[in-house]
Each structure stands twice: as structure tokens, then as C-alpha cells.
Design a protein around this motif. Structure first.
Motif, PDB file in Angstrom:
ATOM      1  N   LEU A 313       0.827  -1.205   0.000  1.00  0.00           N
ATOM      2  CA  LEU A 313       0.000   0.000   0.000  1.00  0.00           C
ATOM      3  C   LEU A 313       0.861   1.254   0.000  1.00  0.00           C
ATOM      4  N   ALA A 314       1.918   1.239   0.802  1.00  0.00           N
ATOM      5  CA  ALA A 314       2.807   2.405   0.854  1.00  0.00           C
ATOM      6  C   ALA A 314       3.518   2.605  -0.473  1.00  0.00           C
ATOM      7  N   MET A 315       3.968   1.515  -1.095  1.00  0.00           N
ATOM      8  CA  MET A 315       4.635   1.618  -2.389  1.00  0.00           C
ATOM      9  C   MET A 315       3.683   2.112  -3.480  1.00  0.00           C
ATOM     10  N   ALA A 316       2.428   1.730  -3.401  1.00  0.00           N
ATOM     11  CA  ALA A 316       1.457   2.226  -4.368  1.00  0.00           C
ATOM     12  C   ALA A 316       1.291   3.737  -4.234  1.00  0.00           C
ATOM     13  N   TYR A 352      -2.785  -8.535  -5.271  1.00  0.00           N
ATOM     14  CA  TYR A 352      -1.943  -8.408  -6.455  1.00  0.00           C
ATOM     15  C   TYR A 352      -2.256  -7.125  -7.217  1.00  0.00           C
ATOM     16  N   GLU A 353      -2.961  -6.212  -6.576  1.00  0.00           N
ATOM     17  CA  GLU A 353      -3.370  -4.978  -7.226  1.00  0.00           C
ATOM     18  C   GLU A 353      -2.492  -3.815  -6.779  1.00  0.00           C
ATOM     19  N   VAL A 373       4.550  -5.145 -14.945  1.00  0.00           N
ATOM     20  CA  VAL A 373       5.193  -6.074 -14.030  1.00  0.00           C
ATOM     21  C   VAL A 373       6.618  -6.307 -14.509  1.00  0.00           C
ATOM     22  N   LEU A 374       7.557  -6.298 -13.579  1.00  0.00           N
ATOM     23  CA  LEU A 374       8.968  -6.343 -13.954  1.00  0.00           C
ATOM     24  C   LEU A 374       9.297  -7.520 -14.853  1.00  0.00           C
ATOM     25  N   GLY A 375       8.749  -8.685 -14.563  1.00  0.00           N
ATOM     26  CA  GLY A 375       9.083  -9.878 -15.327  1.00  0.00           C
ATOM     27  C   GLY A 375       8.397  -9.982 -16.669  1.00  0.00           C
TER      28      GLY A 375
END
Length: 645
Positions: A313-316, A352-353, A373-375
Motif C-alpha cells: 500500500l505504501a509503495m502504491a 496483487y493490485e 510487471v517487472l518480469g
């Protein structure tokens, strides 16, 4: 007690923690000679550029948190801004929808060098030559590189050999990449620092004047000229095309590092301090604010789930709100009502959101690239942060250094950027430009929209206070150097360096009274040489003489509102730093008492632990204060003194 290979070290003399043992020992050597935490951090920072070039470089960036003894925590912003020509329209005109991950188009104005110099000038005591001495020595005479340096070079070997040939000259001499157990040298970098020191010493006679002269050489002298020439060279980048950069001489001349107040958050009796939202520092504060009053059992599945989901949540919020294209609503982001509502989003299952919030009812604005997504995308060597490559095949880390000195001064710094895989090495300088602009977006209105003065860095040193005590947390898997309790005796109270200034964004604490010492003094402890004494044991040394604060010409604030200094004739007196001593058994200075290994092997008491430690005849082992170096004729590898790993 759980098993650990990293014992807890405690002491009263000082402590250093960094991501490389040579940097840790270089910083500890500075403390042993009488330098303070700020001196030691600067010395370690420049050594990290030499020994961890795959993680940081002089043209990168560094956020610094400094906590003076008895003073308030300050942030030193060493993040450069976007050049004037780095507009979204410029990139879109080249057919790009993202800033390339490598090459000069991704280069911001370099910030690390000026920040280190400002820290040294305003808070340190060492001369410019002494502060750079360790880095010059290891670049010129070599060091045994860690495996990851060679692995990184091998990952971009083809690029170096076919396109970035100036990098191949440094990192693939004779076609061979750096390898553990073999000395690796960067003579071009050593020559750059020697020339910079020489020009600075020719331009001024006092310590602070020479540091300011070095900053001018970087911004407008031969260093700036070489950086601008390199930015103008067409360079193959991750887009698959050759581009020139936007960095210009005016960009380098206009920017300087600056001080600001940290962002603070109170949590369970701790005051946690981080750099502002131009970094991702407030993410940790948001994670703390998201925690409920009652936590699950430490280490339990519920505990880990709560922390991980709160981090998401913080990263979002970071993606939606951090940057400096517009004001960041930090008060709302850290408020209890906002975090109570966000906390309610944490369910029993992992999310995953990407779920940024709406502080104050504002709708979040995200770049479409934030949902990538990084991958999901193919990797390109050199792109992205060094921690994880885009194809996930290699893992690295970033650099960090923490220092605490005997007087209670503390520094936490995270240098990064300007790594060897970011840009071709500037042939005249021995290091590459950085690529921090790869963290900006090109969409209009995005919080990290690339434009003049904008950037965001993912680096986040920290400091915390509980009651009257400061704590500068170290990072995992670091190399620590320190004098354990019972080793070196604490020194009498001695003044931490500080600088007076009239600007509101620079408010260092007032220095205590000066102290004096009586003992023999070292006149030569220069890098890669042994120590000579100018006075026999017991000879009196004149007390340190306070000097009045030097004034500097008025400076306009930096783009990010850094320190706007004016001449201040009323600046309080600042005492000189105590010089390192070479006292003998009967006259050893308390601050230079030998460590548990006995310090200097002295017969007549003329050499002390602040200088060289052991000197034998007939070509046997000669160990100087640089520690982990095998000198000619040395039969063993000596790691350190009082702080062996």
C-alpha cells in the motif's frame, strides 16, 4: 542466543558500517586519526566509488542524514535535477515513450560529488587531500575487487567491446575483467582526483576555500568540460539507438547540493527521520503509520502478512504521489484517519493490485508504465536499478555507510547511481555519468514527469531518536569496523564541526568549547606512506586556536531550495579539529590510546595509533593505517587494527 556470523559490536570510540570492508576500514582510520563522523563518511563514500563501481560513482547521487551531537537531524540532498533540455517533448520528439535505462539521455545533473564536498566543508575537519587520499590510493595502487564487479562487467562485455570502448579500457584491460585476488586499478580516476586537488590547492590557501574551489572545478572546470563532452557523444542505449544527452555546462554550473529538514513520524516513542518525497524515504514512515496498535506475534505468518501488505500500500502511494513535479500531500499520507482507512484494505489474502490512495480526496495519477510487471518485459543489460536486472538473472545491491564518532555525531548515507553499466566511462575522468532520469515518466501530469528540476531517487537512509539518543540504522550484510569496548579509551569532549549560516534551511548546532592536547604530533600521514613525527614524546603542542567563521559570497538557492548562504561576519568561532597524535607510553593522548592489538609497535615512544601502526626492517611486513593492503615484502595479509573481521 540465536546463531549469527555477525556479532554485535559495542564501543565508546566510534563505529563504521558500510557495504565494503575497505570503505569501513578507511573510515575507521579517519576516526583513529582524530577525524569526526562527517570526515569518515566522506572518505568512505569516495572509496566506495572505487571498490564498488558497479553500484555507485562520483556522477551518481547520495542522500545523507546527519545527526550532530546535541543537534537536530538534517538532510543533505545529493540528488541532482533534470537538465534544462530534458523535457517530455524532447524525448517524445526522438520517438521515445520512456527514458532509456542507460546512456546520456538518462543522465541527471550529478549530485554525489557536491554533496560529499558540502558535508566535508560544513561539518568535517579534514583537508580535501586527506579526504580523497584513501580513494586515490586504492584507485592508483589497486585493490582486490569483489566477485560482483567482474560479473557485472562480464554481463556487459559485448557492449563495452563494441560500443562503450572507453569502459573496456578501464574494466577490460587486456580483455580481462576484474577478478578477486588480483589487483584492479583505475589510474584515470586517481589522476582526476589528483588534478582536482592540485587545482583547488592552487586556487585557495584555507581548508574551506579549497573545498569550494574543488566544487567549482567540478561544476565549471575540467570535470564539467569532460562531462559535457561525454553527454554530447552519440551513445547506444537501451532503446537500441544512439542518442546524445541533454546535460549542458549551464546545468552543471547552476546546481548545488542543499540542506533541508527531514520528514518525521512518531511511532511508539521513536521519532523516525527520512529524506523527503524526492526520495522514497517516506515509504517507511507510511509503513509504520499503517501498523495497528497491537501487532501479531513477531515472526508469525500474520506478522509477515501484515508487513508485506502494508508495504504494498505504501509503495502504491509512492508511485502515485512521490516526486517533485507537484506538492506532495505528506501530512495526509501520514495522518491517522488516512492510514486507518488504508489499513482496512489489508485482508486475509495477499493482494496483487496496485492500490494507491486518495489523500484529501485527490484522485491518484499514475503512469501506465507503473502497472508494468517487472518480469513481463525483456531485460536489457545495464537498465534499471542494480538490485534486480529486468530479466531477473542477476541480483546486486546498493551502497551504504553509517558512521558514529566518539563525540556522538552520526551520519547515514546511501550513495548510488553512476555505476559502470549506466554509461560509458568518461575517458578523461575514469567514471561514467549516471542514469537517474530513467525513474521519471514522460506522461504529462504524472508526479514524476520529466522536466526541469524534477527527479526521484529510490535511496533512503534513516535516522531515529528515542529520548535524547540518536540511532542510525545500518543495512544488512555490511562490513563493520569499530574499536570494541575496552579498546581505545574515549577522548575528552571535543567539538564536533559545525558551520554557521544565515539561511533558514541550514541550522547546525553551536559548537562546544575547544580543547587542547599536549603530545607529539604527526606531520605526515599521507596515503601509502609511513608516518614521521615532528616532536618527541612529551613535547608540548600548542592548544588548538579557535578561528572565526569564514565568509563566502552570496549564493542563490539551489533548484531544490538548498542552502542560500550569505556573508556572515558575526559567525561564531569554530575550533580547529584536534590533530592526530603520536604519543608514547607515558604521554599517549587519551583519544589515541592503542586498541586491543596494541596499536603501534614502538620502541621509543614516538609513534602512536593515529599514524602508522607497525614498521619492521629488512623488507618484512609494513602495515600503515590503510589496513587491508599487501605492501611489497609483506608476508601476510593484515586486515585491521582493533577491528578485524
Amino acid at each position: 542466543m540465536p546463531f549469527t556470523t555477525r556479532p554485535t559490536l559495542q564501543g565508546t570510540f566510534g563505529m563504521v558500517s558500510s557495504t565494503h570492508w575497505i570503505a569501513s576500514q578507511s573510515a575507521m582510520a579517519v576516526l583513529e586519526r582524530g577525524g569526526n563522523a562527517y570526515d569518515a563518511a566522506v572518505a568512505a563514500g569516495f572509496v566506495l566509488h572505487v571498490v564498488e563501481p558497479h553500484l555507485c560513482g562520483p556522477a551518481g547521487e547520495v542522500p545523507v542524514l546527519l545527526a550532530p551531537a546535541g543537534g537536530e537531524v538534517r538532510v543533505l540532498c545529493g540528488q541532482g535535477v533534470a537538465p534544462r533540455g530534458a523535457s517530455p517533448a524532447h524525448y517524445r520528439g526522438l520517438g521515445l515513450d520512456v527514458v532509456p535505462g542507460t546512456g546520456p539521455l538518462a543522465a541527471a545533473v550529478p549530485g554525489a560529488f557536491d554533496a560529499w564536498m558540502l558535508l566535508l566543508r560544513d561539518w568535517g575537519t579534514l583537508s580535501l587531500a586527506d579526504a580523497l587520499g584513501h580513494a586515490i590510493g586504492y584507485a592508483e595502487h589497486g585493490h582486490a575487487p569483489v566477485e560482483r564487479v567482474g560479473e557485472t562487467v562480464e554481463s556487459v562485455r559485448r557492449l563495452f567491446e563494441t560500443e562503450w570502448t572507453s569502459s573496456a579500457d578501464v574494466y577490460l584491460p587486456g580483455g580481462r575483467s576484474p577478478r578477486p585476488g588480483e589487483l584492479f586499478r583505475n589510474p584515470a580516476l586517481a589522476a582526476t582526483w589528483r588534478r582536482l586537488v592540485a587545482e583547488a590547492e592552487a586556487a585557495a590557501t584555507d581548508r574551506e576555500g579549497r573545498i569550494d574551489a574543488a566544487r567549482e572545478v567540478w561544476r565549471t572546470g575540467f570535470v564539467a568540460d569532460a562531462l559535457v563532452r561525454q553527454a554530447a557523444r552519440p551513445t547506444l542505449d537501451t532503446s537500441g539507438e544512439r542518442h546524445t544527452g541533454t546535460l549542458a555546462a549551464a546545468d552543471l554550473a547552476a546546481w548545488s547540493a542543499g540542506y533541508e529538514a527531514p520528514v518525521r513520524h512518531e511511532w511508539r516513542g521513536w521519532t523516525v527521520c527520512k529524506a523527503g518525497p524526492w526520495s522514497q524515504g517516506p515509504v517507511l514512515l507510511q509503513q509504520l503509520a499503517l501498523l495497528p496498535p497491537d501487532l501479531p506475534a513477531h515472526g508469525s505468518g500474520e506478522y509477515v502478512h501484515l508487513l508485506v501488505e502494508g508495504c504494498k500500500l505504501a509503495m502504491a502511494d509512492r508511485e502515485a504521489w512521490y516526486g517533485d513535479a507537484a506538492p506532495v500531500p505528506l501530512d495526509e499520507l501520514l495522518s491517522e484517519p488516512y492510514n486507518a482507512a488504508r489499513r482496512a484494505l489489508i485482508g486475509e489474502k495477499a493482494s496483487y493490485e496496485l492500490r494507491p490512495g486518495s489523500p484529501g480526496g485527490r484522485p491518484p495519477r499514475l503512469s501506465p508504465h507503473a502497472y508494468t510487471v517487472l518480469g513481463d518485459t525483456a531485460g536489457v543489460p545495464g537498465a534499471g536499478e542494480p538490485t534486480v536486472s529486468r530479466d531477473g538473472a542477476t541480483r546486486g545491491d546498493t551502497c551504504h555507510v553509517d558512521v558514529v564518532d566518539r563525540w556522538g555525531n552520526m551520519v547515514a548515507a546511501t550513495p548510488s547511481g553512476g555505476w559502470l553499466q549506466s554509461n560509458p566511462v568518461v575517458p578523461e575522468l575514469g567514471f561514467p555519468l549516471g542514469t537517474r532520469l530513467q525513474m521519471t515518466w514522460l506522461e504529462p501530469g504524472a508526479q514524476r514527469e520529466a522536466q526541469l528540476g524534477d527527479d526521484r531517487v529510490g535511496l533512503e537512509p534513516a535516522a531515529a531518536r528515542r529520548g535524547g539518543d540518536h540511532v542510525a540504522p545500518a543495512v544488512d550484510d555490511v562490513d563493520v569496523a569499530g574499536v570494541p569496548a575496552g579498546g581505545a579509551a574515549p577522548a575528552p569532549p571535543s567539538p564536533p564541526r559545525s558551520r554557521s549560516a544565515t539561511a533558514s534551511r541550514c541550522s547546525p548546532s553551536a559548537p562546544p568549547a575547544a580543547t587542547s592536547r599536549t603530545s607529539g604530533s604527526c606531520t605526515s600521514c599521507s596515503p601509502w606512506s609511513s608516518c614521521r613525527t615532528s616532536a618527541a614524546a612529551g613535547t608540548s603542542r600548542a592548544p588548538s586556536t579557535p578561528r572565526t567563521g569564514t565568509t563566502s559570497p552570496s549564493r542563490a538557492p539551489s533548484i531544490r531550495g538548498g542552502c542560500a548562504r550569505e556573508a556572515s561576519p558575526s559567525s561564531p568561532a569554530r575550533p580547529r579539529r584536534p590533530s592526530p597524535t603520536c604519543g608514547g607510553a607515558a604521554t599517549t593522548s587519551p583519544s589515541a590510546a592503542p586498541g586491543p592489538r596494541g596499536g603501534c609497535a614502538r620502541s621509543p615512544a614516538t609513534r602512536g595509533p593515529g599514524c602508522c601502526r607497525r614498521r619492521r626492517t629488512r623488507g618484512e611486513c609494513r602495515v600503515t593505517r590503510w589496513g587491508a593492503d599487501r605492501l611489497p615484502g609483506c608476508r601476510r595479509h593484515v586486515i585491521g587494527w582493533g577491528h578485524d573481521r
